[in-house]
Design a protein around this motif. Sequence first.
Motif, PDB file in Angstrom:
ATOM      1  N   PRO A  40       0.846  -1.194   0.000  1.00  0.00           N
ATOM      2  CA  PRO A  40       0.000   0.000   0.000  1.00  0.00           C
ATOM      3  C   PRO A  40       0.885   1.249   0.000  1.00  0.00           C
ATOM      4  O   PRO A  40       1.999   1.226   0.522  1.00  0.00           O
ATOM      5  CB  PRO A  40      -0.793  -0.116   1.296  1.00  0.00           C
ATOM      6  CG  PRO A  40       0.037  -0.981   2.180  1.00  0.00           C
ATOM      7  CD  PRO A  40       0.830  -1.896   1.276  1.00  0.00           C
ATOM      8  N   LYS A  41       0.406   2.320  -0.617  1.00  0.00           N
ATOM      9  CA  LYS A  41       1.183   3.574  -0.652  1.00  0.00           C
ATOM     10  C   LYS A  41       1.268   4.222   0.727  1.00  0.00           C
ATOM     11  O   LYS A  41       2.168   5.000   0.987  1.00  0.00           O
ATOM     12  CB  LYS A  41       0.557   4.555  -1.639  1.00  0.00           C
ATOM     13  CG  LYS A  41       0.567   4.093  -3.073  1.00  0.00           C
ATOM     14  CD  LYS A  41       1.876   4.380  -3.736  1.00  0.00           C
ATOM     15  CE  LYS A  41       1.837   3.803  -5.141  1.00  0.00           C
ATOM     16  NZ  LYS A  41       2.559   4.481  -6.112  1.00  0.00           N
ATOM     17  N   SER A  42       0.308   3.892   1.609  1.00  0.00           N
ATOM     18  CA  SER A  42       0.345   4.406   2.977  1.00  0.00           C
ATOM     19  C   SER A  42      -0.330   3.389   3.894  1.00  0.00           C
ATOM     20  O   SER A  42      -1.034   2.495   3.429  1.00  0.00           O
ATOM     21  CB  SER A  42      -0.387   5.754   3.067  1.00  0.00           C
ATOM     22  OG  SER A  42      -1.763   5.572   2.815  1.00  0.00           O
TER      23      SER A  42
ATOM     24  N   THR B  62      -4.461   4.158  -7.473  1.00  0.00           N
ATOM     25  CA  THR B  62      -2.995   4.201  -7.397  1.00  0.00           C
ATOM     26  C   THR B  62      -2.479   3.981  -5.975  1.00  0.00           C
ATOM     27  O   THR B  62      -1.326   4.272  -5.692  1.00  0.00           O
ATOM     28  CB  THR B  62      -2.464   5.542  -7.930  1.00  0.00           C
ATOM     29  OG1 THR B  62      -3.001   6.607  -7.123  1.00  0.00           O
ATOM     30  CG2 THR B  62      -2.846   5.745  -9.394  1.00  0.00           C
ATOM     31  N   SER B  63      -3.315   3.465  -5.089  1.00  0.00           N
ATOM     32  CA  SER B  63      -2.923   3.285  -3.691  1.00  0.00           C
ATOM     33  C   SER B  63      -2.088   2.037  -3.431  1.00  0.00           C
ATOM     34  O   SER B  63      -1.576   1.861  -2.332  1.00  0.00           O
ATOM     35  CB  SER B  63      -4.162   3.233  -2.792  1.00  0.00           C
ATOM     36  OG  SER B  63      -4.834   4.467  -2.811  1.00  0.00           O
ATOM     37  N   PHE B  64      -1.963   1.156  -4.440  1.00  0.00           N
ATOM     38  CA  PHE B  64      -1.278  -0.111  -4.226  1.00  0.00           C
ATOM     39  C   PHE B  64      -0.311  -0.422  -5.354  1.00  0.00           C
ATOM     40  O   PHE B  64      -0.540  -0.056  -6.501  1.00  0.00           O
ATOM     41  CB  PHE B  64      -2.294  -1.270  -4.151  1.00  0.00           C
ATOM     42  CG  PHE B  64      -3.306  -1.119  -3.059  1.00  0.00           C
ATOM     43  CD1 PHE B  64      -3.012  -1.529  -1.767  1.00  0.00           C
ATOM     44  CD2 PHE B  64      -4.549  -0.578  -3.321  1.00  0.00           C
ATOM     45  CE1 PHE B  64      -3.952  -1.409  -0.760  1.00  0.00           C
ATOM     46  CE2 PHE B  64      -5.497  -0.450  -2.312  1.00  0.00           C
ATOM     47  CZ  PHE B  64      -5.195  -0.864  -1.039  1.00  0.00           C
TER      48      PHE B  64
ATOM     49  N   SER C  83       4.115  -7.054  -5.965  1.00  0.00           N
ATOM     50  CA  SER C  83       5.330  -7.737  -6.395  1.00  0.00           C
ATOM     51  C   SER C  83       5.018  -9.219  -6.538  1.00  0.00           C
ATOM     52  O   SER C  83       4.340  -9.805  -5.692  1.00  0.00           O
ATOM     53  CB  SER C  83       6.452  -7.548  -5.374  1.00  0.00           C
ATOM     54  OG  SER C  83       7.591  -8.300  -5.757  1.00  0.00           O
ATOM     55  N   PHE C  84       5.546  -9.817  -7.603  1.00  0.00           N
ATOM     56  CA  PHE C  84       5.381 -11.245  -7.834  1.00  0.00           C
ATOM     57  C   PHE C  84       6.717 -11.991  -7.727  1.00  0.00           C
ATOM     58  O   PHE C  84       6.781 -13.174  -8.008  1.00  0.00           O
ATOM     59  CB  PHE C  84       4.767 -11.496  -9.218  1.00  0.00           C
ATOM     60  CG  PHE C  84       3.383 -10.928  -9.374  1.00  0.00           C
ATOM     61  CD1 PHE C  84       2.278 -11.605  -8.870  1.00  0.00           C
ATOM     62  CD2 PHE C  84       3.177  -9.712 -10.017  1.00  0.00           C
ATOM     63  CE1 PHE C  84       0.995 -11.096  -9.002  1.00  0.00           C
ATOM     64  CE2 PHE C  84       1.903  -9.191 -10.156  1.00  0.00           C
ATOM     65  CZ  PHE C  84       0.812  -9.872  -9.649  1.00  0.00           C
ATOM     66  N   ASP C  85       7.779 -11.253  -7.332  1.00  0.00           N
ATOM     67  CA  ASP C  85       9.111 -11.864  -7.275  1.00  0.00           C
ATOM     68  C   ASP C  85       9.775 -11.681  -5.909  1.00  0.00           C
ATOM     69  O   ASP C  85      10.970 -11.459  -5.806  1.00  0.00           O
ATOM     70  CB  ASP C  85      10.002 -11.302  -8.390  1.00  0.00           C
ATOM     71  CG  ASP C  85      10.220  -9.800  -8.293  1.00  0.00           C
ATOM     72  OD1 ASP C  85       9.766  -9.169  -7.309  1.00  0.00           O
ATOM     73  OD2 ASP C  85      10.855  -9.239  -9.206  1.00  0.00           O
ATOM     74  N   GLY C  86       8.968 -11.779  -4.857  1.00  0.00           N
ATOM     75  CA  GLY C  86       9.517 -11.689  -3.507  1.00  0.00           C
ATOM     76  C   GLY C  86       9.872 -10.295  -3.062  1.00  0.00           C
ATOM     77  O   GLY C  86      10.605 -10.122  -2.100  1.00  0.00           O
ATOM     78  N   GLY C  87       9.391  -9.282  -3.752  1.00  0.00           N
ATOM     79  CA  GLY C  87       9.640  -7.899  -3.378  1.00  0.00           C
ATOM     80  C   GLY C  87      10.774  -7.225  -4.120  1.00  0.00           C
ATOM     81  O   GLY C  87      11.093  -6.073  -3.855  1.00  0.00           O
ATOM     82  N   HIS C  88      11.388  -7.925  -5.077  1.00  0.00           N
ATOM     83  CA  HIS C  88      12.497  -7.327  -5.829  1.00  0.00           C
ATOM     84  C   HIS C  88      12.019  -6.203  -6.731  1.00  0.00           C
ATOM     85  O   HIS C  88      12.702  -5.185  -6.873  1.00  0.00           O
ATOM     86  CB  HIS C  88      13.243  -8.385  -6.641  1.00  0.00           C
ATOM     87  CG  HIS C  88      13.886  -9.429  -5.782  1.00  0.00           C
ATOM     88  ND1 HIS C  88      14.983  -9.181  -4.988  1.00  0.00           N
ATOM     89  CD2 HIS C  88      13.564 -10.731  -5.567  1.00  0.00           C
ATOM     90  CE1 HIS C  88      15.312 -10.271  -4.328  1.00  0.00           C
ATOM     91  NE2 HIS C  88      14.464 -11.226  -4.651  1.00  0.00           N
ATOM     92  N   THR C  89      10.858  -6.402  -7.359  1.00  0.00           N
ATOM     93  CA  THR C  89      10.290  -5.343  -8.198  1.00  0.00           C
ATOM     94  C   THR C  89       8.834  -5.137  -7.809  1.00  0.00           C
ATOM     95  O   THR C  89       8.148  -6.067  -7.385  1.00  0.00           O
ATOM     96  CB  THR C  89      10.357  -5.692  -9.696  1.00  0.00           C
ATOM     97  OG1 THR C  89       9.640  -6.913  -9.931  1.00  0.00           O
ATOM     98  CG2 THR C  89      11.788  -5.838 -10.165  1.00  0.00           C
ATOM     99  N   ARG C  90       8.384  -3.914  -7.967  1.00  0.00           N
ATOM    100  CA  ARG C  90       6.987  -3.565  -7.694  1.00  0.00           C
ATOM    101  C   ARG C  90       6.392  -2.985  -8.970  1.00  0.00           C
ATOM    102  O   ARG C  90       7.045  -2.208  -9.660  1.00  0.00           O
ATOM    103  CB  ARG C  90       6.893  -2.511  -6.592  1.00  0.00           C
ATOM    104  CG  ARG C  90       7.412  -2.962  -5.275  1.00  0.00           C
ATOM    105  CD  ARG C  90       7.275  -1.843  -4.269  1.00  0.00           C
ATOM    106  NE  ARG C  90       7.922  -2.165  -3.009  1.00  0.00           N
ATOM    107  CZ  ARG C  90       7.831  -1.429  -1.920  1.00  0.00           C
ATOM    108  NH1 ARG C  90       7.136  -0.307  -1.937  1.00  0.00           N
ATOM    109  NH2 ARG C  90       8.440  -1.797  -0.820  1.00  0.00           N
ATOM    110  N   VAL C  91       5.151  -3.368  -9.217  1.00  0.00           N
ATOM    111  CA  VAL C  91       4.450  -2.864 -10.398  1.00  0.00           C
ATOM    112  C   VAL C  91       3.058  -2.413  -9.986  1.00  0.00           C
ATOM    113  O   VAL C  91       2.531  -2.861  -8.959  1.00  0.00           O
ATOM    114  CB  VAL C  91       4.357  -3.949 -11.506  1.00  0.00           C
ATOM    115  CG1 VAL C  91       5.740  -4.324 -12.012  1.00  0.00           C
ATOM    116  CG2 VAL C  91       3.612  -5.172 -11.021  1.00  0.00           C
TER     117      VAL C  91
END
Length: 158
Positions: free
Chosen positions: A46-48, A68-70, A73-81
């Motif tokens: 979450p953005k906040s 746009t509040s969220f 990640s599908f790779d353990g937190g390495h990337t966020r989309v």
Amino acid sequence: MITKKSILLSLVAITFLLVANSCKKCTVADTNEVSGIVVKDAIIYPKSGYITENVNNYHFTGAGNHTTSFEVSFDGGHTRVPVNWGTYDILANPMTINCKASILNDVKIDAINNIVTYTSTATTCKSCEQERYVENYVLVPKIAAGSTVWFDPKITTN
């Protein structure tokens, strides 16, 4: 004959038994679990914090103020989309729990009756008195329009 020594030994034995029984350690799982239709590898960001304190509906579809509040990640937190709102929804099942806890988040669909049930079952330790607020976000496949979503928070204290 009752002596001071026998009374003292009896008191020591009773004290030992009381302490031994009252000092059982509370054990909860080290990780949280998900089941049902929850996307298992997804981590919601979450953005906040405390978004759920300001809304009446814990079913986020991408419509309204929280598009746009969220991120996810599908790779353990390495990337966020950004969340693909055409494919997914986010559900939250907030609760206040004791500081040491494990949570099972389970989402089931009754397709015949168009009912989605999101159950969060927290297992906490009675000995841990400090409370914390958790929002229990999960990513799920897009829920059909017109479906009813039920939220069922449960807390079990050890």
